[in-house]
Each structure stands twice: as structure tokens, then as C-alpha cells.
Design a protein around this motif. Structure first.
Motif, PDB file in Angstrom:
ATOM      1  N   LEU A  66       0.828  -1.209   0.000  1.00 41.85           N
ATOM      2  CA  LEU A  66       0.000   0.000   0.000  1.00 41.85           C
ATOM      3  C   LEU A  66       0.863   1.261   0.000  1.00 41.85           C
ATOM      4  O   LEU A  66       0.573   2.223  -0.722  1.00 41.85           O
ATOM      5  N   ASN A  67       1.923   1.258   0.786  1.00 40.00           N
ATOM      6  CA  ASN A  67       2.826   2.411   0.813  1.00 40.00           C
ATOM      7  C   ASN A  67       3.515   2.613  -0.533  1.00 40.00           C
ATOM      8  O   ASN A  67       3.731   3.751  -0.978  1.00 40.00           O
ATOM      9  N   THR A  68       3.850   1.513  -1.189  1.00 46.26           N
ATOM     10  CA  THR A  68       4.470   1.604  -2.514  1.00 46.26           C
ATOM     11  C   THR A  68       3.499   2.180  -3.533  1.00 46.26           C
ATOM     12  O   THR A  68       3.882   2.988  -4.394  1.00 46.26           O
ATOM     13  N   MET A  69       2.229   1.801  -3.404  1.00 48.18           N
ATOM     14  CA  MET A  69       1.219   2.270  -4.351  1.00 48.18           C
ATOM     15  C   MET A  69       0.913   3.759  -4.199  1.00 48.18           C
ATOM     16  O   MET A  69       0.320   4.358  -5.094  1.00 48.18           O
ATOM     17  N   LEU A  70       1.338   4.350  -3.071  1.00 47.85           N
ATOM     18  CA  LEU A  70       1.139   5.791  -2.910  1.00 47.85           C
ATOM     19  C   LEU A  70       1.910   6.577  -3.965  1.00 47.85           C
ATOM     20  O   LEU A  70       1.516   7.679  -4.340  1.00 47.85           O
ATOM     21  N   ALA A  71       3.013   6.002  -4.421  1.00 49.53           N
ATOM     22  CA  ALA A  71       3.859   6.688  -5.400  1.00 49.53           C
ATOM     23  C   ALA A  71       3.636   6.172  -6.814  1.00 49.53           C
ATOM     24  O   ALA A  71       4.420   6.493  -7.712  1.00 49.53           O
ATOM     25  N   LEU A  72       2.582   5.403  -7.022  1.00 49.49           N
ATOM     26  CA  LEU A  72       2.320   4.847  -8.343  1.00 49.49           C
ATOM     27  C   LEU A  72       1.980   5.968  -9.325  1.00 49.49           C
ATOM     28  O   LEU A  72       1.038   6.727  -9.103  1.00 49.49           O
ATOM     29  N   PRO A  73       2.722   6.106 -10.415  1.00 45.48           N
ATOM     30  CA  PRO A  73       2.452   7.190 -11.377  1.00 45.48           C
ATOM     31  C   PRO A  73       1.067   7.046 -12.011  1.00 45.48           C
ATOM     32  O   PRO A  73       0.625   5.925 -12.310  1.00 45.48           O
ATOM     33  N   THR A  74       0.414   8.166 -12.228  1.00 51.04           N
ATOM     34  CA  THR A  74      -0.928   8.122 -12.813  1.00 51.04           C
ATOM     35  C   THR A  74      -0.911   7.562 -14.230  1.00 51.04           C
ATOM     36  O   THR A  74      -1.862   6.915 -14.650  1.00 51.04           O
ATOM     37  N   VAL A  75       0.175   7.799 -14.963  1.00 47.99           N
ATOM     38  CA  VAL A  75       0.236   7.292 -16.341  1.00 47.99           C
ATOM     39  C   VAL A  75       0.318   5.770 -16.353  1.00 47.99           C
ATOM     40  O   VAL A  75      -0.160   5.126 -17.288  1.00 47.99           O
ATOM     41  N   GLN A 107      -9.213   6.487 -11.212  1.00 41.69           N
ATOM     42  CA  GLN A 107      -8.970   7.316 -10.039  1.00 41.69           C
ATOM     43  C   GLN A 107      -9.194   6.550  -8.744  1.00 41.69           C
ATOM     44  O   GLN A 107      -8.516   6.806  -7.743  1.00 41.69           O
ATOM     45  N   VAL A 108     -10.124   5.615  -8.748  1.00 44.89           N
ATOM     46  CA  VAL A 108     -10.330   4.777  -7.561  1.00 44.89           C
ATOM     47  C   VAL A 108      -9.069   3.970  -7.266  1.00 44.89           C
ATOM     48  O   VAL A 108      -8.617   3.870  -6.117  1.00 44.89           O
ATOM     49  N   ILE A 109      -8.480   3.399  -8.313  1.00 47.42           N
ATOM     50  CA  ILE A 109      -7.239   2.645  -8.135  1.00 47.42           C
ATOM     51  C   ILE A 109      -6.134   3.548  -7.607  1.00 47.42           C
ATOM     52  O   ILE A 109      -5.313   3.140  -6.778  1.00 47.42           O
ATOM     53  N   LEU A 110      -6.131   4.797  -8.048  1.00 41.27           N
ATOM     54  CA  LEU A 110      -5.098   5.744  -7.630  1.00 41.27           C
ATOM     55  C   LEU A 110      -5.190   6.086  -6.147  1.00 41.27           C
ATOM     56  O   LEU A 110      -4.177   6.099  -5.440  1.00 41.27           O
ATOM     57  N   ILE A 111      -6.395   6.366  -5.661  1.00 34.47           N
ATOM     58  CA  ILE A 111      -6.511   6.916  -4.307  1.00 34.47           C
ATOM     59  C   ILE A 111      -6.929   5.912  -3.243  1.00 34.47           C
ATOM     60  O   ILE A 111      -6.874   6.233  -2.059  1.00 34.47           O
ATOM     61  N   LEU A 112      -7.334   4.716  -3.627  1.00 33.57           N
ATOM     62  CA  LEU A 112      -7.693   3.730  -2.612  1.00 33.57           C
ATOM     63  C   LEU A 112      -6.535   3.493  -1.634  1.00 33.57           C
ATOM     64  O   LEU A 112      -6.760   3.436  -0.415  1.00 33.57           O
ATOM     65  N   PRO A 113      -5.277   3.348  -2.110  1.00 28.13           N
ATOM     66  CA  PRO A 113      -4.170   3.206  -1.152  1.00 28.13           C
ATOM     67  C   PRO A 113      -4.008   4.422  -0.252  1.00 28.13           C
ATOM     68  O   PRO A 113      -3.639   4.288   0.921  1.00 28.13           O
ATOM     69  N   TRP A 114      -4.266   5.623  -0.791  1.00 29.34           N
ATOM     70  CA  TRP A 114      -4.169   6.835   0.025  1.00 29.34           C
ATOM     71  C   TRP A 114      -5.153   6.779   1.187  1.00 29.34           C
ATOM     72  O   TRP A 114      -4.785   7.030   2.339  1.00 29.34           O
ATOM     73  N   VAL A 115      -6.399   6.457   0.883  1.00 21.89           N
ATOM     74  CA  VAL A 115      -7.422   6.400   1.933  1.00 21.89           C
ATOM     75  C   VAL A 115      -7.064   5.328   2.953  1.00 21.89           C
ATOM     76  O   VAL A 115      -7.149   5.555   4.168  1.00 21.89           O
ATOM     77  N   ALA A 116      -6.653   4.164   2.482  1.00 22.06           N
ATOM     78  CA  ALA A 116      -6.337   3.056   3.382  1.00 22.06           C
ATOM     79  C   ALA A 116      -5.147   3.382   4.285  1.00 22.06           C
ATOM     80  O   ALA A 116      -5.200   3.176   5.501  1.00 22.06           O
ATOM     81  N   VAL A 117      -4.072   3.886   3.713  1.00 21.79           N
ATOM     82  CA  VAL A 117      -2.855   4.166   4.489  1.00 21.79           C
ATOM     83  C   VAL A 117      -3.084   5.275   5.509  1.00 21.79           C
ATOM     84  O   VAL A 117      -2.686   5.157   6.677  1.00 21.79           O
ATOM     85  N   PHE A 118      -3.731   6.362   5.092  1.00 22.61           N
ATOM     86  CA  PHE A 118      -3.933   7.475   6.019  1.00 22.61           C
ATOM     87  C   PHE A 118      -4.987   7.144   7.079  1.00 22.61           C
ATOM     88  O   PHE A 118      -4.920   7.640   8.206  1.00 22.61           O
ATOM     89  N   THR A 119      -5.976   6.315   6.725  1.00 18.69           N
ATOM     90  CA  THR A 119      -6.925   5.834   7.737  1.00 18.69           C
ATOM     91  C   THR A 119      -6.208   4.960   8.748  1.00 18.69           C
ATOM     92  O   THR A 119      -6.429   5.074   9.964  1.00 18.69           O
ATOM     93  N   MET A 120      -5.355   4.075   8.264  1.00 20.08           N
ATOM     94  CA  MET A 120      -4.566   3.212   9.139  1.00 20.08           C
ATOM     95  C   MET A 120      -3.720   4.041  10.102  1.00 20.08           C
ATOM     96  O   MET A 120      -3.647   3.753  11.297  1.00 20.08           O
ATOM     97  N   ALA A 121      -3.105   5.102   9.581  1.00 21.72           N
ATOM     98  CA  ALA A 121      -2.284   5.967  10.426  1.00 21.72           C
ATOM     99  C   ALA A 121      -3.125   6.681  11.488  1.00 21.72           C
ATOM    100  O   ALA A 121      -2.714   6.797  12.647  1.00 21.72           O
ATOM    101  N   ALA A 122      -4.327   7.141  11.099  1.00 23.43           N
ATOM    102  CA  ALA A 122      -5.199   7.850  12.035  1.00 23.43           C
ATOM    103  C   ALA A 122      -5.676   6.924  13.147  1.00 23.43           C
ATOM    104  O   ALA A 122      -5.695   7.302  14.323  1.00 23.43           O
ATOM    105  N   VAL A 123      -6.062   5.712  12.787  1.00 23.63           N
ATOM    106  CA  VAL A 123      -6.555   4.749  13.783  1.00 23.63           C
ATOM    107  C   VAL A 123      -5.410   4.275  14.675  1.00 23.63           C
ATOM    108  O   VAL A 123      -5.602   4.067  15.880  1.00 23.63           O
ATOM    109  N   SER A 124      -4.230   4.109  14.113  1.00 19.81           N
ATOM    110  CA  SER A 124      -3.081   3.626  14.890  1.00 19.81           C
ATOM    111  C   SER A 124      -2.685   4.613  15.977  1.00 19.81           C
ATOM    112  O   SER A 124      -2.081   4.218  16.988  1.00 19.81           O
TER     113      SER A 124
END
Length: 233
Positions: A66-75, A107-124
Motif C-alpha cells: 500500500l505504501n508503494t502504491m502511494l507513489a504509483l504514477p498516474t500514467v 482514479q479509484v485505483i489511484l486513491i484507494l491506497p491513500w485512503v487506506a494508508v492514512f486511515t490506518m495511520a489515524a486509527v493507529s
């Protein structure tokens, strides 16, 4: 400097005149960004929450992915989804390519990792004893999870807003999957790129102003909500 001033002045006039073409572009951008963020949040928030509060084999590997996918290029995402939605692709029969739905998928594929990772950080960041205490006092697992989610809600909201900001400002997916079709799939970013290439800067500047304003208003809203919550506590 005169060129910038003239362009900025003309852009403000275009915004004030309620130009229908410009505002339809804004509508398309807001629409696809809203639905992609909504879908990504419906899957990403539970995923991030589950990762934060659970222990299971492969947890570290999943977090790394998930952290790796945060930097996944949009192209890259655009190319991948294009290969599936093109006429000869696996899902070509759906006829989604060069539609707003195709943009949403990418766009869902792009930001799903963002939502998951930052939610994980908030809950942790929430003390795990909070959840354990709720369970000890007789709360169900769902009730305890809801209590933790309430404590982390502003972090989760921030994750969703960050994801929305990411998609509304991206251009690669919108261009490759939407085709930048006038009156149909043209978004603010693809229109700005097109106008720049044409040497027509007024519409591009106007859309840039609107784009920045939308981002600013969303962040102001989040800050005000956090401030009120902090005052009550």
C-alpha cells in the motif's frame, strides 16, 4: 507581468460571467472526483481500519504494498486500465473507454491506497487500550470499533480530503481514459493542458483559480471542524 495581470483579469471576468463551457468542465471534474473518492472511501476506510486494529500473517507485506502504491504514477494506472478497457481488452465489451466511468475506475485505483494508508495511520494513533476497555465493559466488537472510529474521525476525514485533492488535480488518468472530449470527459486539468498547448491562457487561468479555491475551501472546512472539536474537548 502585464501578460499575467491581463490573463488573471480576463480569467476573473470569465468566472464572473458564468461561462457555460467552463462551468461544465468544473462540473465534470467535481463529479468524477466525488464518485471516485466515495467509492475509494467505502473500500479504503474499512481496509485501513482493519489493518490498524488486526494482526494477521502478511500484514507488513500488505502495508509495504500500500505504501508503494502511494507513489504509483498516474500514467501507469492509466495505461493499465486502458489495456483492460480498450476494444481488445478483457473488459472492452463494456464500452467504458473514453467515458467518465473509465476515469472514475482509474482514479479509484489511484486513491484507494491513500485512503487506506492514512486511515490506518489515524486509527493507529488512538490508544489501543481505548478499544480493549470498551470490550472489557461489554461492548460488542462493532461497538468498540465504532468508538475507535469516532475518536479517529478527523484523521479519517483528512485522509478522504487528501484523496479528493489528489484526484481532482491529476491529469494522466483523466487524459488517457477520458480522452479529453469536449462536453463529455474534459476535466479542469486536461482543459488547462489543452489551453496551454493552444496558447490560450485565459480559460486555463480561470480553471486554475477555481481548482485552487475548491482545495482551499475543503481544507478550511476541515480545519474549522477540527478547531470546534478541539474546543469542545
Amino acid at each position: 507581468m502585464d501578460f499575467f495581470g491581463q490573463s488573471f483579469s480576463a480569467a476573473l471576468h470569465l468566472i464572473w460571467s458564468l461561462d457555460p463551457e467552463m462551468y461544465f468542465i468544473v462540473y465534470v471534474s467535481l463529479s468524477v472526483s466525488f464518485f471516485s473518492t466515495l467509492i475509494a472511501s467505502l473500500f479504503g476506510v474499512p481496509l485501513g481500519f482493519a489493518i490498524a486494529v488486526s494482526r494477521f500473517p502478511g500484514k507488513r507485506a500488505l502495508i509495504t504494498v500500500l505504501n508503494t502504491m502511494l507513489a504509483l504514477p498516474t500514467v501507469v494506472i492509466g495505461l493499465l486500465v486502458y489495456s483492460f478497457l480498450s476494444r481488445h481488452g478483457m473488459f472492452g465489451f463494456l464500452g467504458l473507454l473514453y467515458t467518465q466511468k473509465a476515469i472514475i475506475v482509474g482514479q479509484v485505483i489511484l486513491i484507494l491506497p491513500w485512503v487506506a494508508v492514512f486511515t490506518m495511520a489515524a486509527v493507529s494513533r488512538i490508544d489501543q487500550r481505548y478499544r480493549k476497555t470498551a470490550l472489557t465493559l461489554g461492548a460488542t466488537r462493532w461497538a468498540a470499533a465504532w468508538a475507535v472510529a469516532r475518536e479517529a474521525r478527523f484523521g479519517i476525514f483528512a485522509a478522504i480530503i487528501a484523496a479528493f485533492g489528489r484526484v481532482i488535480a491529476e491529469i494522466g488518468i483523466a487524459m488517457m481514459l477520458g480522452g479529453n472530449i469536449k462536453g463529455f470527459t474534459r476535466t479542469m486539468t486536461t482543459a488547462m493542458a489543452l489551453e496551454h498547448n493552444k496558447g490560450e491562457f485565459v480559460l486555463a487561468v480561470a480553471l486554475g483559480i477555481i481548482l485552487l479555491t475548491v482545495s482551499l475551501l475543503m481544507n478550511i472546512g476541515l480545519q474549522l471542524a477540527q478547531g470546534r472539536y478541539g474546543d469542545k474537548r
